[in-house]
Write a protein that holds these residues in place. Structure first.
Motif, mmCIF file in Angstrom:
data_model
loop_
_atom_site.group_PDB
_atom_site.id
_atom_site.type_symbol
_atom_site.label_atom_id
_atom_site.label_comp_id
_atom_site.label_asym_id
_atom_site.label_seq_id
_atom_site.Cartn_x
_atom_site.Cartn_y
_atom_site.Cartn_z
ATOM 1 N N PHE A 10 0.850 -1.184 0.000
ATOM 2 C CA PHE A 10 0.000 0.000 0.000
ATOM 3 C C PHE A 10 0.888 1.238 0.000
ATOM 4 N N ASN A 11 0.509 2.218 -0.798
ATOM 5 C CA ASN A 11 1.189 3.515 -0.855
ATOM 6 C C ASN A 11 2.701 3.393 -1.108
ATOM 7 N N PRO A 12 3.093 2.601 -2.111
ATOM 8 C CA PRO A 12 4.527 2.430 -2.374
ATOM 9 C C PRO A 12 5.154 3.663 -3.017
ATOM 10 N N ALA A 13 6.424 3.870 -2.717
ATOM 11 C CA ALA A 13 7.186 4.970 -3.314
ATOM 12 C C ALA A 13 8.643 4.560 -3.417
ATOM 13 N N ILE A 14 9.304 5.044 -4.450
ATOM 14 C CA ILE A 14 10.738 4.785 -4.607
ATOM 15 C C ILE A 14 11.478 5.800 -3.752
ATOM 16 N N LYS A 15 12.194 5.308 -2.771
ATOM 17 C CA LYS A 15 12.990 6.187 -1.912
ATOM 18 C C LYS A 15 14.343 6.469 -2.567
ATOM 19 N N GLN A 16 14.948 5.423 -3.129
ATOM 20 C CA GLN A 16 16.245 5.583 -3.784
ATOM 21 C C GLN A 16 16.413 4.482 -4.820
ATOM 22 N N GLY A 17 17.012 4.827 -5.955
ATOM 23 C CA GLY A 17 17.264 3.863 -7.006
ATOM 24 C C GLY A 17 18.739 3.765 -7.318
ATOM 25 N N PHE A 18 19.162 2.562 -7.717
ATOM 26 C CA PHE A 18 20.562 2.297 -8.013
ATOM 27 C C PHE A 18 20.669 1.572 -9.351
ATOM 28 N N ILE A 19 21.675 1.912 -10.102
ATOM 29 C CA ILE A 19 21.999 1.271 -11.380
ATOM 30 C C ILE A 19 20.837 1.427 -12.371
ATOM 31 N N ALA B 82 16.289 -0.960 -6.007
ATOM 32 C CA ALA B 82 15.542 0.207 -5.538
ATOM 33 C C ALA B 82 15.098 -0.004 -4.094
ATOM 34 N N ILE B 83 15.241 1.045 -3.310
ATOM 35 C CA ILE B 83 14.701 1.035 -1.957
ATOM 36 C C ILE B 83 13.286 1.591 -2.055
ATOM 37 N N ILE B 84 12.331 0.780 -1.633
ATOM 38 C CA ILE B 84 10.920 1.126 -1.732
ATOM 39 C C ILE B 84 10.345 1.281 -0.324
ATOM 40 N N THR B 85 9.643 2.378 -0.098
ATOM 41 C CA THR B 85 8.877 2.528 1.134
ATOM 42 C C THR B 85 7.431 2.173 0.799
ATOM 43 N N TYR B 86 6.750 1.549 1.734
ATOM 44 C CA TYR B 86 5.378 1.105 1.508
ATOM 45 C C TYR B 86 4.760 0.731 2.848
ATOM 46 N N GLU B 87 3.516 0.337 2.790
ATOM 47 C CA GLU B 87 2.829 -0.153 3.980
ATOM 48 C C GLU B 87 2.233 -1.510 3.674
ATOM 49 N N ILE B 88 2.148 -2.345 4.700
ATOM 50 C CA ILE B 88 1.475 -3.627 4.565
ATOM 51 C C ILE B 88 0.302 -3.653 5.542
ATOM 52 N N LEU B 89 -0.662 -4.476 5.217
ATOM 53 C CA LEU B 89 -1.811 -4.640 6.090
ATOM 54 C C LEU B 89 -1.506 -5.737 7.099
ATOM 55 N N PRO C 184 4.127 0.655 8.343
ATOM 56 C CA PRO C 184 5.170 1.087 7.400
ATOM 57 C C PRO C 184 6.311 0.083 7.302
ATOM 58 N N ARG C 185 6.832 -0.025 6.083
ATOM 59 C CA ARG C 185 7.960 -0.904 5.816
ATOM 60 C C ARG C 185 8.875 -0.217 4.807
ATOM 61 N N GLN C 186 10.084 -0.736 4.725
ATOM 62 C CA GLN C 186 11.045 -0.310 3.708
ATOM 63 C C GLN C 186 11.859 -1.536 3.347
ATOM 64 N N ARG C 187 12.109 -1.705 2.053
ATOM 65 C CA ARG C 187 12.870 -2.879 1.607
ATOM 66 C C ARG C 187 13.627 -2.531 0.337
ATOM 67 N N LYS C 188 14.776 -3.166 0.184
ATOM 68 C CA LYS C 188 15.547 -3.034 -1.050
ATOM 69 C C LYS C 188 15.160 -4.198 -1.964
ATOM 70 N N PHE C 189 14.611 -3.852 -3.114
ATOM 71 C CA PHE C 189 14.228 -4.844 -4.112
ATOM 72 C C PHE C 189 15.276 -4.840 -5.223
ATOM 73 N N ALA C 190 15.431 -5.976 -5.889
ATOM 74 C CA ALA C 190 16.433 -6.081 -6.949
ATOM 75 C C ALA C 190 15.868 -6.810 -8.165
ATOM 76 N N ASP C 191 16.507 -6.535 -9.291
ATOM 77 C CA ASP C 191 16.276 -7.256 -10.536
ATOM 78 C C ASP C 191 14.808 -7.219 -10.965
#
Length: 139
Positions: free
Chosen positions: A68-77, A100-107, A114-121
């Protein structure tokens, strides 16, 4: 409930409203719709099923997730790639980030957490695609 994929450009170009915990049924509709597509869908945004809420559902390692409400906080490469979309008839060249580091919320327990995670590929790419949809950006 399985929903029809929206192809109305004017609707899709409108930014989504912030999602709340009350929008849990929208996440379930995203899951149901994705599952009805026989493995052909890796990611859907709520506006693609007619709901103007900032929710993205995606598949990772055979599991479906809703953010929920995801946003790109920072992107790499950064890189360019061609992407298809169930809402549009043609592929488009887009700029994405390999990581990319994504901020978002989970139910969780009926509340958004609120959560934040680095996603790849591939997962990073499809989530960025979904975030574009939430922002009214067509790809």
């Amino acid at each position: 409930m399985i929903k029809e994929i929206v192809t109305d450009i004017e609707f899709l170009q409108q930014p989504c409203e912030a999602a709340t915990a009350d929008d849990a049924s929208v996440a379930q509709d995203l899951f149901d719709t994705m599952q009805s597509m026989d493995g052909q869908c890796a990611c859907l945004a709520a506006n693609q099923i007619g709901e103007r809420k900032a929710i993205v559902a995606y598949e990772e390692n055979g599991q479906l997730y809703a953010i929920f409400n995801p946003a790109i906080k920072q992107g790499f490469i950064p890189y360019k790639t061609r992407e298809g979309c169930f809402s549009l008839p043609v592929d488009s060249e887009v700029r994405r980030f390999k990581r990319a580091i994504i901020t978002y919320e989970i139910l969780k327990d009926g509340q958004l957490v609120p959560r934040q995670r680095k996603f790849a590929d591939w997962t990073a790419e499809i989530i960025q695609h979904g975030i574009d949809h939430c922002n009214g950006v067509l790809v």
